[in-house]
Design a protein around this motif. Structure first.
Motif, PDB file in Angstrom:
ATOM      1  N   ILE A 170      -9.775  -7.704  12.518  1.00  0.00           N
ATOM      2  CA  ILE A 170      -8.999  -6.505  12.850  1.00  0.00           C
ATOM      3  C   ILE A 170      -9.328  -5.994  14.252  1.00  0.00           C
ATOM      4  N   GLU A 299       1.116   5.979  16.984  1.00  0.00           N
ATOM      5  CA  GLU A 299       1.958   4.783  16.856  1.00  0.00           C
ATOM      6  C   GLU A 299       1.142   3.515  17.089  1.00  0.00           C
ATOM      7  N   LYS A 302      -1.362   2.711  13.980  1.00  0.00           N
ATOM      8  CA  LYS A 302      -0.806   2.504  12.630  1.00  0.00           C
ATOM      9  C   LYS A 302      -1.144   1.141  12.038  1.00  0.00           C
ATOM     10  N   PRO A 303      -0.881   0.035  12.756  1.00  0.00           N
ATOM     11  CA  PRO A 303      -1.173  -1.288  12.176  1.00  0.00           C
ATOM     12  C   PRO A 303      -2.662  -1.492  11.883  1.00  0.00           C
ATOM     13  N   THR A 304      -3.522  -0.965  12.762  1.00  0.00           N
ATOM     14  CA  THR A 304      -4.968  -1.103  12.569  1.00  0.00           C
ATOM     15  C   THR A 304      -5.416  -0.376  11.309  1.00  0.00           C
ATOM     16  N   LYS A 306      -3.704   0.464   8.723  1.00  0.00           N
ATOM     17  CA  LYS A 306      -3.145  -0.182   7.528  1.00  0.00           C
ATOM     18  C   LYS A 306      -4.039  -1.338   7.083  1.00  0.00           C
ATOM     19  N   LYS A 307      -4.503  -2.115   8.055  1.00  0.00           N
ATOM     20  CA  LYS A 307      -5.388  -3.254   7.755  1.00  0.00           C
ATOM     21  C   LYS A 307      -6.753  -2.793   7.263  1.00  0.00           C
ATOM     22  N   SER A 315      -5.439   1.266   0.456  1.00  0.00           N
ATOM     23  CA  SER A 315      -4.057   1.328   0.966  1.00  0.00           C
ATOM     24  C   SER A 315      -3.090   1.700  -0.142  1.00  0.00           C
TER      25      SER A 315
END
Length: 315
Positions: A170, A299, A302-304, A306-307, A315
């Motif tokens: 990650i 923004e 967000k992906p980080t 989520k992982k 989650s």
């Protein structure tokens, strides 16, 4: 292209040490090199380890941003944000706290130093490096601009990143770029508000003069360069002005040299002082810059997040 991150705690207006050691070098690097993203963090949660800043934290955050802008930072080129505007940072702090050994935090130099000088220690002081790790890793910045005293904290961030990456890749493993242009305080030690040894270029002229006249000098005046190089006043003046500018400023003793240094400092930073006054009176503009930065930051992360939540089965 790398991402770049640096930050300043919101403990009040940046002093000369901050300006020369952090702000100017960062702006120079941003203008000179090509980075993918550039993050300027106002670390207003770190500040809360000290009760004295509970009522001035918001105002101090404005002062930090106003100083950055006064020194020439183009806020449109970077992402300026307050720590407290990104709750995901404290969420990450909690996740990291669950996997980092408590005993290692007790061995951190900054904690041991604080423990030696203070009777009451709050939990936040102990977990300070974990919060810093969250600051660093959430940005995925490869290059972190820090002072030497922060290297141990950066190493903690690297260890946490590697540990989580073993489960799922990650985080970027950050590396340090050390600030080297350090100006000593009026007492000859590291310039720090807590030591009351600062020179505040954004304060009133009377206050600046008072601070300059506090600079400790050698007990005996010797107007020879090899002797003057041991003197704190000479080295501060030299660092700012260069050898040609100060060649004849010490001919008539330290008192005269302090007067000359005061005049030089006011002249050198007149533009920055005027711009600082302008920005600090535009709180709505400063707040808008913070809000824009927070929106962009949320923004990006967000992906980080989520992982990370998936790794911790949240989650």
């Amino acid at each position: 292209m790398d991402n770049l991150l640096t930050g300043i705690k919101s403990t009040g207006r940046p002093h000369l040490g901050h300006v020369l050691g952090i702000i100017y070098p960062t702006i120079l690097l941003i203008n000179k090199e090509r980075f993918h993203k550039q993050f300027i963090l106002i670390a207003n949660l770190h500040t809360l380890t000290n009760y004295n800043f509970l009522k001035t934290n918001k105002t101090n955050s404005y002062k930090i941003l106003a100083a950055w802008l006064a020194c020439g930072l183009d806020y449109k080129k970077v992402i300026c944000y307050r720590q407290s505007d990104i709750p995901e940072i404290t969420e990450l702090l909690w996740f990291f706290s669950t996997i980092f050994p408590y005993n290692r935090l007790k061995l951190v130099h900054s904690f041991k130093e604080y423990k030696k000088n203070n009777q009451i220690i709050n939990t936040a002081t102990l977990t300070y490096p974990i919060l810093m790790a969250a600051d660093i890793l959430i940005s995925k910045a490869e290059l972190i601009l820090v002072g030497k005293d922060q290297l141990q904290h950066l190493e903690i961030a690297r260890k946490i990143a590697k540990q989580i990456n073993k489960i799922k890749r990650i985080f970027t493993i950050p590396k340090a770029k050390i600030f080297t242009n350090l100006i000593k305080g009026t007492d000859g030690k590291k310039m720090s508000k807590s030591k009351n040894n600062i020179i505040d270029i954004f304060s009133k002229k009377k206050q600046i003069k008072k601070q300059i006249f506090k600079i400790k000098t050698q007990t005996k005046f010797l107007n020879e360069e090899n002797k003057l190089l041991k003197d704190n006043l000479y080295n501060i003046y030299l660092n700012l002005a260069g050898s040609k500018q100060i060649k004849n400023k010490f001919n008539f003793g330290y008192q005269h040299a302090k007067e000359e240094f005061y005049s030089f400092l006011i002249s050198k930073f007149q533009k920055e002082r005027n711009l600082y006054k302008y920005y600090i009176n535009k709180k709505s503009k400063l707040e808008k810059i913070f809000k824009i930065g927070a929106t962009k930051m949320k923004e990006i992360i967000k992906p980080t997040m989520k992982k990370v939540r998936k790794v911790f089965d949240c989650s």
